[in-house]
Motif scaffolding. Structure first.
Motif, PDB file in Angstrom:
ATOM      1  N   GLU B 159       0.810  -1.234   0.000  1.00  8.73           N
ATOM      2  CA  GLU B 159       0.000   0.000   0.000  1.00  8.73           C
ATOM      3  C   GLU B 159       0.833   1.269   0.000  1.00  8.73           C
ATOM      4  N   ILE B 230       8.725   4.698  15.037  1.00 11.23           N
ATOM      5  CA  ILE B 230       7.583   3.775  14.965  1.00 11.23           C
ATOM      6  C   ILE B 230       7.647   2.773  13.824  1.00 11.23           C
ATOM      7  N   ARG B 253       5.380   0.111  10.708  1.00 12.05           N
ATOM      8  CA  ARG B 253       4.773   0.786  11.855  1.00 12.05           C
ATOM      9  C   ARG B 253       3.448   0.108  12.215  1.00 12.05           C
ATOM     10  N   PRO B 254       2.949   0.341  13.411  1.00  9.38           N
ATOM     11  CA  PRO B 254       1.607  -0.149  13.737  1.00  9.38           C
ATOM     12  C   PRO B 254       0.611   0.304  12.679  1.00  9.38           C
ATOM     13  N   GLY B 255      -0.127  -0.671  12.149  1.00  9.65           N
ATOM     14  CA  GLY B 255      -1.091  -0.336  11.112  1.00  9.65           C
ATOM     15  C   GLY B 255      -0.484  -0.171   9.730  1.00  9.65           C
ATOM     16  N   GLY B 256       0.830  -0.356   9.607  1.00  2.56           N
ATOM     17  CA  GLY B 256       1.471  -0.305   8.293  1.00  2.56           C
ATOM     18  C   GLY B 256       1.188  -1.570   7.500  1.00  2.56           C
ATOM     19  N   ASN B 257       1.857  -1.702   6.363  1.00  7.05           N
ATOM     20  CA  ASN B 257       1.588  -2.838   5.482  1.00  7.05           C
ATOM     21  C   ASN B 257       2.876  -3.470   4.993  1.00  7.05           C
ATOM     22  N   LEU B 274       1.464 -10.867  14.902  1.00  6.76           N
ATOM     23  CA  LEU B 274       0.856 -10.124  13.798  1.00  6.76           C
ATOM     24  C   LEU B 274      -0.334  -9.303  14.316  1.00  6.76           C
ATOM     25  N   PHE B 276      -0.994  -8.045  17.368  1.00  5.22           N
ATOM     26  CA  PHE B 276      -0.687  -6.843  18.154  1.00  5.22           C
ATOM     27  C   PHE B 276       0.088  -5.786  17.360  1.00  5.22           C
ATOM     28  N   SER B 277       0.633  -6.188  16.218  1.00  2.00           N
ATOM     29  CA  SER B 277       1.346  -5.208  15.380  1.00  2.00           C
ATOM     30  C   SER B 277       0.394  -4.359  14.542  1.00  2.00           C
ATOM     31  N   HIS B 278      -0.834  -4.848  14.346  1.00  3.10           N
ATOM     32  CA  HIS B 278      -1.785  -4.175  13.454  1.00  3.10           C
ATOM     33  C   HIS B 278      -1.304  -4.102  12.010  1.00  3.10           C
ATOM     34  N   VAL B 279      -0.246  -4.815  11.689  1.00  2.00           N
ATOM     35  CA  VAL B 279       0.297  -4.737  10.324  1.00  2.00           C
ATOM     36  C   VAL B 279      -0.557  -5.557   9.365  1.00  2.00           C
ATOM     37  N   GLY B 280      -0.823  -5.006   8.210  1.00  2.00           N
ATOM     38  CA  GLY B 280      -1.509  -5.710   7.134  1.00  2.00           C
ATOM     39  C   GLY B 280      -0.494  -6.428   6.268  1.00  2.00           C
ATOM     40  N   LEU B 281      -0.849  -7.621   5.843  1.00  2.00           N
ATOM     41  CA  LEU B 281       0.103  -8.497   5.161  1.00  2.00           C
ATOM     42  C   LEU B 281      -0.564  -9.077   3.933  1.00  2.00           C
ATOM     43  N   ARG B 282       0.080  -8.941   2.785  1.00  2.00           N
ATOM     44  CA  ARG B 282      -0.426  -9.590   1.569  1.00  2.00           C
ATOM     45  C   ARG B 282       0.758  -9.971   0.695  1.00  2.00           C
TER      46      ARG B 282
END
Lengths: 338, 338
Positions: B159, B230, B253-257, B274, B276-282
């Protein structure tokens, strides 16, 4: 004051506790209007999570401000407020990015099944209503503080968009709120996975268009049947077990999205399987604060009624019965009235 | 005709093979203009992936159409074409959703280090240029068929957006193309993780603003230093090892991708981390076909030059030297000219 304390698996007691006090200038004290038992409270109650020393319980709350610390100017005594289970200053880099549940000063709430509660980071955490809401709105506003905010995040993390097909894995309060969220965000088809008739009925009332009672491979096959053979655009995983995660990942179409909000317990995701699925995955404690003004408005205007997930109301001093009823699945979610 | 055949780890031979023939009415045969060795070819070459019986190699190609099956109308003999390493009919539900590399009729290419190649699903796979391109564009167009398309997908999966900060893990051809993609998609800061000076230089030429030579915890700490403590908004994982995946997840970062395009080898992702990191993964094999017209245009107009990742050019009959040079990191990527 009085509040719930967990001593051991299956052993929640209602005890006299010290009144909370302002410890930091950023704190507030609220008098609880209503509180409740969360599905995640059942992890320690069932002995799946270690308990350690006896400690208070509860992280969902709405109430009346009693007192504020010297640095709190956004709310004042007497106001009715809603907050999130994760407190946030709403000013740090993570908060500014919209990830208030990853605030650099975050403290998770854990003492809310009680008459009074100390709220850290009150300035960034609490949102006041314009006036005291009527009693009929209290369950819905309480739901917004956690399960409705979490279902909302699950739907956003699963990238629910107008016209899409969404699957909700889990028929607890969060899953049911996920159905509300999917409908509000425009999903055309909403497949709720549930094998409990009262929950199926509530899911339908909230907007589910299809119910899948099967689980595991059969459940995945049913979802594929309903989605042209390829799977759903968006899947909300609202349980937290390895089985539920597999169900979710395999119910999503290639390039679809899974939003996972059940706190994962012994869940490992195989990199190669995820790779070849093209599925996007995002989870976490919901940044409820980001959604509070919007969701409170939807409740207060009667657009959504997530308060219906509370199918058992008990006086706070019967909190132990609330745990037991939810553990035995006699209740979806227990509302507690101080 | 002649082509590369792998017999065992470290043993690639250039042999006489049967000429490919039209097997299905949806096939085309092309005469290879240029082809190359891919980083992923090194997995079997290094013995990390089982080889089994000796078999042809190569999945990157541009060339001239020699012959088409009776159902192929979109390209015709004599045209110059670019395709993807994953063939696609471009009409199935997954293709229509933009996931051509998950086409219901997908066949992965695997015989392209040769004079002639059979292309399944030719109608949906091949994109012709308006005219035969000048030789100077051949490396760039060849890059588009895999590494540039893959870097592009990595950036989209991560993203990357205008103004964001991106990290690229991996300084192979895909990682370097990921730098190009991040710049094209508007990243303001691009941190390339590399400890090889020639690759660092190419990364800078492609748009990297910062180089981090450290790895592991030190590398993560350096990225945090560069990103306000962050982490980065977007991280492109272009390797495929467990170490690289950790580096990527912890650099976000938290909420990053994180977009991951290195084929994962023994990678498991911890669900709770994964979460608690809020990271998006694809991740996944890039849907290159989706990007072909756009990327071919960017190459042919000179806007990007991913062909620079080829720092070694060999005649096709020296393909074995191409593998060896890449294995020993003497070359980033070897171009092969029939």
């Amino acid at each position: 004051m009085r509040g719930a304390v967990i001593h051991a698996p299956g052993d929640v007691r209602f005890e006299t506790l010290d009144d909370p006090r302002i410890l930091h200038p950023t704190d507030a004290i609220i008098r609880t209007a209503v509180t409740c038992v969360c599905g995640s409270d059942l992890w320690p109650y069932r002995g799946v999570e270690a308990i350690g020393d006896p400690h208070p319980m509860g992280h969902e709350y709405v109430g009346f401000v009693e007192e504020v610390g010297s640095e709190v100017t956004s709310v004042k005594p007497g106001q009715f407020v809603v907050g999130s289970f994760a407190t946030s200053d709403n000013t740090c880099a993570n908060c500014r990015n919209g990830w208030q549940s990853n605030c650099l000063h975050r403290e998770f709430m854990s003492t809310c099944q009680a008459d009074y509660v100390r709220i850290p980071n009150a300035q960034g955490t609490l949102v006041a209503t314009d006036e005291h809401p009527a009693d009929e709105f209290l369950p819905g506003l309480l739901a917004v503080s956690d399960v409705m905010g979490t279902g909302w995040y699950a739907a956003l993390a699963a990238e629910v968009k107008p016209g899409c097909t969404a699957v909700v894995v889990g028929d607890g309060a969060v899953g049911l709120c996920g159905v509300i969220a999917a409908r509000e965000l425009g999903a055309e088809r909403i497949i709720a996975m549930s094998r409990h008739e009262p929950r199926q009925n509530l899911a339908r009332e909230f907007g589910a268009t299809d119910i899948v009672a099967e689980r595991g491979d059969e459940g995945i096959a049913r979802v594929k049947d309903l989605t042209g053979g390829i799977g759903a655009d968006s899947v909300l995983e609202c349980v937290g077990t390895a089985e539920a995660m597999q169900q979710a990942l395999q119910s999503a179409r290639p390039g679809g999205n899974v939003g996972f909000v059940g706190v994962p317990h012994e869940v490992a995701i195989d990199g190669q399987e995820l790779f070849f699925s093209h599925v996007g995955l995002r989870g976490g404690p919901a940044p409820v604060r980001r959604y509070l003004p919007d969701l409170m408005d939807r409740v207060l205007t009667g657009r959504i009624n997530p308060g219906k997930v509370f199918d058992l109301t008990l006086p706070l001093d019967q909190v132990a019965e609330g745990y037991q009823a939810m553990d035995e699945r006699r209740a979806i979610k227990a509302l507690l009235t101080p």
